[in-house]
Design a protein around this motif. Structure first.
Motif, PDB file in Angstrom:
ATOM      1  N   LEU A   1      -6.126   5.753   4.323  1.00  0.00           N
ATOM      2  CA  LEU A   1      -5.735   7.062   3.800  1.00  0.00           C
ATOM      3  C   LEU A   1      -6.061   8.175   4.796  1.00  0.00           C
ATOM      4  O   LEU A   1      -5.295   9.131   4.940  1.00  0.00           O
TER       5      LEU A   1
ATOM      6  N   LEU B   1      -1.426  12.098   5.047  1.00  0.00           N
ATOM      7  CA  LEU B   1      -1.360  12.694   3.707  1.00  0.00           C
ATOM      8  C   LEU B   1      -2.171  13.984   3.674  1.00  0.00           C
ATOM      9  O   LEU B   1      -3.000  14.214   4.560  1.00  0.00           O
TER      10      LEU B   1
ATOM     11  N   HIS C   1       0.836  -1.201   0.000  1.00  0.00           N
ATOM     12  CA  HIS C   1       0.000   0.000   0.000  1.00  0.00           C
ATOM     13  C   HIS C   1       0.877   1.259   0.000  1.00  0.00           C
ATOM     14  O   HIS C   1       0.927   2.027   0.964  1.00  0.00           O
ATOM     15  N   THR C   2       1.552   1.449  -1.113  1.00  0.00           N
ATOM     16  CA  THR C   2       2.578   2.482  -1.261  1.00  0.00           C
ATOM     17  C   THR C   2       2.119   3.868  -0.839  1.00  0.00           C
ATOM     18  O   THR C   2       2.832   4.560  -0.096  1.00  0.00           O
ATOM     19  N   GLN C   3       0.943   4.296  -1.270  1.00  0.00           N
ATOM     20  CA  GLN C   3       0.499   5.658  -0.950  1.00  0.00           C
ATOM     21  C   GLN C   3       0.348   5.838   0.558  1.00  0.00           C
ATOM     22  O   GLN C   3       0.811   6.839   1.118  1.00  0.00           O
TER      23      GLN C   3
ATOM     24  N   ASP D   1       3.870   5.709   2.181  1.00  0.00           N
ATOM     25  CA  ASP D   1       4.620   6.941   1.946  1.00  0.00           C
ATOM     26  C   ASP D   1       4.191   8.025   2.933  1.00  0.00           C
ATOM     27  O   ASP D   1       5.028   8.766   3.459  1.00  0.00           O
TER      28      ASP D   1
END
Length: 161
Positions: free
Chosen positions: A127, A132, A27-29, A32
């Motif tokens: 998310l 983010l 789950h890269t996003q 990150d």
């Protein structure tokens, strides 16, 4: 939404600490965001840190143990990962194994482990917690703050012995 009642953690003296961050790659996003939040918090604290990558969340405990063991030079380890529920029992197994493993590492080694493992029902929940732009929470930052604050308390306890 979680986060209600979260303490405001004030960290003084963290610049003398060395912290290892171990982060999963799935789950890269989301990852990150977690890593960026952790690294930003560590930079603000002034703590020296190194980043290590794990294939997934299941592998976090074994790497955290290696980083937390005596002689590693790390005062705290921050474990970051995300597991998103799917249609099989895989979610329960990975979440339980990673959570129990990280807890065992902390208790067995006496090294604080910042728990930044997101266990979410949906990608949107992850998310929302990833730090983010537009996220409601920054669990990478929170994991760093908890680990560093605990390490500082342990140093105070050790100084009194």
């Amino acid at each position: 939404m979680s986060g209600a009642g979260a303490p405001a953690i004030s960290i003084e003296g963290g610049a003398d600490l060395k912290v290892a961050v171990v982060a999963a790659q799935w789950h890269t996003q989301v990852m990150d965001g977690l890593v960026a939040g952790a690294e930003k918090a560590l930079a603000e604290i002034g703590a020296e840190h190194d980043l290590f990558r794990a294939p997934g969340s299941f592998e976090l405990p074994v790497l955290a143990k290696a980083l937390a063991e005596a002689g590693s030079g790390y005062d705290a380890v921050v474990a970051l990962g995300v597991v998103i529920r799917g249609g099989t029992p895989h979610f329960e197994y990975v979440c339980a194994a990673a959570t129990d493993g990280l807890n065992r590492v902390a208790l067995d080694t006496g090294t604080p482990i910042g728990f930044g493992l997101l266990t979410c029902d949906t990608e949107q929940q992850a998310l929302d917690r990833a730090g983010l732009p537009g996220s409601r929470e920054d669990k990478g930052r929170e994991a760093v703050e908890a680990a560093v604050a605990t390490a500082l308390v342990l140093k105070k306890i050790e100084a009194k012995r």
